[in-house]
Write an enzyme that holds these catalytic residues in place. Structure first.
Site, mmCIF file in Angstrom:
data_model
loop_
_atom_site.group_PDB
_atom_site.id
_atom_site.type_symbol
_atom_site.label_atom_id
_atom_site.label_comp_id
_atom_site.label_asym_id
_atom_site.label_seq_id
_atom_site.Cartn_x
_atom_site.Cartn_y
_atom_site.Cartn_z
ATOM 1 N N ARG A 156 -12.102 5.411 10.207
ATOM 2 C CA ARG A 156 -11.015 6.222 10.768
ATOM 3 C C ARG A 156 -10.827 7.539 10.026
ATOM 4 O O ARG A 156 -9.993 8.347 10.396
ATOM 5 C CB ARG A 156 -9.703 5.419 10.724
ATOM 6 C CG ARG A 156 -9.758 4.156 11.537
ATOM 7 C CD ARG A 156 -8.615 3.220 11.217
ATOM 8 N NE ARG A 156 -7.351 3.618 11.794
ATOM 9 C CZ ARG A 156 -6.986 3.386 13.045
ATOM 10 N NH1 ARG A 156 -7.817 2.770 13.865
ATOM 11 N NH2 ARG A 156 -5.802 3.745 13.491
ATOM 12 N N HIS B 252 -11.977 3.186 5.462
ATOM 13 C CA HIS B 252 -10.810 3.143 6.351
ATOM 14 C C HIS B 252 -11.226 2.644 7.743
ATOM 15 O O HIS B 252 -10.670 3.055 8.764
ATOM 16 C CB HIS B 252 -10.199 4.548 6.451
ATOM 17 C CG HIS B 252 -8.691 4.577 6.418
ATOM 18 N ND1 HIS B 252 -7.976 4.874 5.293
ATOM 19 C CD2 HIS B 252 -7.754 4.370 7.387
ATOM 20 C CE1 HIS B 252 -6.674 4.858 5.568
ATOM 21 N NE2 HIS B 252 -6.514 4.542 6.839
ATOM 22 N N GLN C 253 0.868 -1.181 0.000
ATOM 23 C CA GLN C 253 0.000 0.000 0.000
ATOM 24 C C GLN C 253 0.902 1.227 0.000
ATOM 25 O O GLN C 253 1.873 1.293 0.755
ATOM 26 C CB GLN C 253 -0.895 -0.018 1.242
ATOM 27 C CG GLN C 253 -1.781 1.210 1.394
ATOM 28 C CD GLN C 253 -1.184 2.246 2.328
ATOM 29 O OE1 GLN C 253 -0.545 1.891 3.310
ATOM 30 N NE2 GLN C 253 -1.367 3.515 2.003
ATOM 31 N N LYS D 296 -7.667 2.187 -3.202
ATOM 32 C CA LYS D 296 -8.330 1.868 -1.929
ATOM 33 C C LYS D 296 -8.938 3.129 -1.321
ATOM 34 O O LYS D 296 -8.286 4.174 -1.276
ATOM 35 C CB LYS D 296 -7.310 1.280 -0.945
ATOM 36 C CG LYS D 296 -7.853 1.039 0.453
ATOM 37 C CD LYS D 296 -6.836 0.311 1.318
ATOM 38 C CE LYS D 296 -7.384 -0.024 2.687
ATOM 39 N NZ LYS D 296 -7.397 1.108 3.622
ATOM 40 N N ARG E 56 -8.908 11.913 15.793
ATOM 41 C CA ARG E 56 -9.359 10.657 16.422
ATOM 42 C C ARG E 56 -9.217 10.894 17.920
ATOM 43 O O ARG E 56 -8.094 10.980 18.430
ATOM 44 C CB ARG E 56 -8.511 9.475 15.952
ATOM 45 C CG ARG E 56 -8.704 9.215 14.462
ATOM 46 C CD ARG E 56 -7.892 8.038 13.952
ATOM 47 N NE ARG E 56 -7.889 8.033 12.498
ATOM 48 C CZ ARG E 56 -6.863 7.652 11.735
ATOM 49 N NH1 ARG E 56 -5.748 7.213 12.298
ATOM 50 N NH2 ARG E 56 -6.943 7.683 10.419
HETATM 51 C C1 FNR Z 1 -5.681 1.153 9.121
HETATM 52 N N1 FNR Z 1 -5.966 1.319 7.772
HETATM 53 C C2 FNR Z 1 -4.970 1.725 6.908
HETATM 54 N N2 FNR Z 1 -5.222 1.820 5.572
HETATM 55 C C3 FNR Z 1 -4.256 2.183 4.706
HETATM 56 O O1 FNR Z 1 -4.519 2.232 3.511
HETATM 57 N N3 FNR Z 1 -2.999 2.467 5.164
HETATM 58 C C4 FNR Z 1 -2.668 2.416 6.479
HETATM 59 O O2 FNR Z 1 -1.535 2.675 6.872
HETATM 60 C C5 FNR Z 1 -3.703 2.056 7.397
HETATM 61 N N4 FNR Z 1 -3.443 2.002 8.731
HETATM 62 C C6 FNR Z 1 -4.400 1.515 9.606
HETATM 63 C C7 FNR Z 1 -4.094 1.357 10.958
HETATM 64 C C8 FNR Z 1 -5.036 0.779 11.812
HETATM 65 C C9 FNR Z 1 -4.686 0.578 13.263
HETATM 66 C C10 FNR Z 1 -6.287 0.393 11.320
HETATM 67 C C11 FNR Z 1 -7.300 -0.245 12.229
HETATM 68 C C12 FNR Z 1 -6.605 0.580 9.999
HETATM 69 C C13 FNR Z 1 -7.293 0.958 7.259
HETATM 70 C C14 FNR Z 1 -7.351 -0.525 6.920
HETATM 71 O O3 FNR Z 1 -6.542 -0.817 5.816
HETATM 72 C C15 FNR Z 1 -8.786 -0.976 6.595
HETATM 73 O O4 FNR Z 1 -9.330 -0.163 5.594
HETATM 74 C C16 FNR Z 1 -9.708 -0.951 7.813
HETATM 75 O O5 FNR Z 1 -9.021 -1.368 8.971
HETATM 76 C C17 FNR Z 1 -10.896 -1.867 7.573
HETATM 77 O O6 FNR Z 1 -11.786 -1.824 8.621
HETATM 78 P P1 FNR Z 1 -11.814 -2.866 9.843
HETATM 79 O O7 FNR Z 1 -11.633 -4.245 9.275
HETATM 80 O O8 FNR Z 1 -10.693 -2.467 10.759
HETATM 81 O O9 FNR Z 1 -13.157 -2.618 10.452
#
Ligand code: FNR
Length: 381
Positions: A278, A275, A128, A251, A165
């Protein structure tokens, strides 16, 4: 949200015990009021899957092909920044678990193990990336990805702004480079975690450390997060498409016009994601916008859905509504924190088994059969 209704509830609970609070909250939390995060879960409760009998389901095959790979279950581990801070098995151990279970994985730009380390471990993760203000830096990351055999790039497009957050603000997460007395006390209350992190030397953002002038993981993260280009638009995506000849996936798509635009730029697939709640709050649940995006893509590429997937039934519902596969973020982060590589493999196996259970009870023996029936397997509550 910890995880109150998922196959991963015990991993979530254990991860909160294993991690200092500021890391546990970093994983669990969402933006602003955390409404999006809650909606991601509640959207699944509006769908049932109708049980079917009198069919031979003695063999159920959950295999699928997605983004040019063949997986044993329609599942990939989503990119999670700082995952390597959660357990000494880090991203390499997690990628090994994914490879061992035959599912996909993407490592975050903000990973502690570098993409070179993960690729050298024998796993074949997607990388990514963010498009940085300094395009030479992005170009260098692409060259590194090509050199270590990364099979595809996932570009995340929902982070032009970093929203508040509240849990991270409360815990001073982004200022951990100069820990307060309270933060130090919290870290010291978890000596096993501390020893695990320290065992491999001073952690750094393996993927980015060579570009950062700052020392220390959080200072490097702050410096490099400021590099994420908030001006990324269609021309930027077209630039990326020209620079990266391999598989390119976008994404963070939540609107059918953005999906159509990305496909018109020649990308190979999309990840429908908010995300995990988030970023935009309040956003709709990913499951609710999926059908419009499936229509806009019109079969031109694979579509992975994430945000709120916690059970096998969620996966089957998402596939019935048109997703090719799903990805999970927090669930594997919880498992990694709770028990390293072995727990990540166990978590993948738990949800894979649930997918097989649900498919079989719906009278389906494989994913193509599910796809053929589509929404015909669902019941709107
Ligand atoms: C993320 N996500 C995320 N996405 C991305 O593209 N680059 C990143 O560095 C991160 N970092 C990240 C850290 C943490 C702690 C979380 C929980 C999530 C988003 C991640 O790829 C994904 O889209 C979500 O986590 C999906 O939702 P669920 O499965 O956590 O509910």
């Amino acid at each position: 949200m910890a995880c109150d209704d998922g196959a991963f509830a015990s991993f979530a609970a254990r991860s909160r015990r294993c991690l200092p609070r500021l890391f546990a909250d970093y994983v669990d939390g969402g933006a602003h009021g955390e409404w999006t995060m809650a909606r991601n879960r509640s959207a699944f409760r509006r769908w049932g899957i109708v049980p079917r009998g009198l069919r031979d389901v003695s063999r159920v095959d959950t295999g699928v092909s997605c983004f040019g790979q063949t997986w044993k279950a329609p599942l990939m581990l989503a990119p999670v920044g700082f995952a390597g801070m959660l357990h000494s098995d880090r991203e390499v151990g997690s990628a090994r678990a994914a490879a061992q279970c035959g599912v996909g994985m993407a490592i975050s730009t903000f990973s502690i193990d570098s993409m070179e380390d993960v690729a050298a471990s024998g796993a074949a993760p997607f990388a990514q990336i963010y498009v940085f203000r300094d395009r030479a830096l992005t170009r260098d990351m692409l060259a590194r990805a090509a050199a270590c055999g990364i099979p595809g790039i996932i570009v995340t497009v929902d982070t032009a702004i970093t929203p508040v957050r509240e849990r991270d603000v409360r815990n001073g997460f982004r200022h951990l480079s100069r820990p307060t007395v309270m933060q130090m006390a919290s870290l010291l209350r978890h000596p096993r975690w501390l020893a695990g992190v320290a065992a491999r030397g001073m952690p750094r953002i393996g993927n980015l450390a060579d570009y950062a002038t700052a020392q220390g993981v959080m200072a490097q993260a702050r410096e490099m997060a400021a590099q994420i280009d908030p001006r990324l638009d269609r021309a930027g995506l077209e630039w990326l498409r020209q620079e990266w000849k391999g598989r390119l996936i976008v994404k963070g798509v939540m609107h059918p016009q953005d999906a159509a635009m990305a496909m018109a730029c020649g990308v190979d697939g999309l990840i429908v994601s908010n995300h995990g709640g988030r970023q935009m709050d309040p956003a709709p649940a990913t499951l609710d916008v999926l059908p419009q995006i499936v229509e806009a893509v019109a079969g031109r590429g694979d579509i992975v859905l994430d945000s709120g997937i916690r059970r096998g039934g969620d996966v089957v519902t998402a596939l019935a509504l048109g997703a090719t596969a799903v990805s999970i973020g927090r669930p594997w982060a919880w498992a990694l924190a709770a028990g390293g590589q072995r727990a990540v493999a166990a978590a993948i196996n738990v949800i894979s088994q649930e997918i097989a259970d649900v498919l079989g009870l719906a009278g389906l023996t494989d994913i193509p059969a599910l796809r053929a029936q589509g929404t015909g397997v669902l019941w709107k509550m």
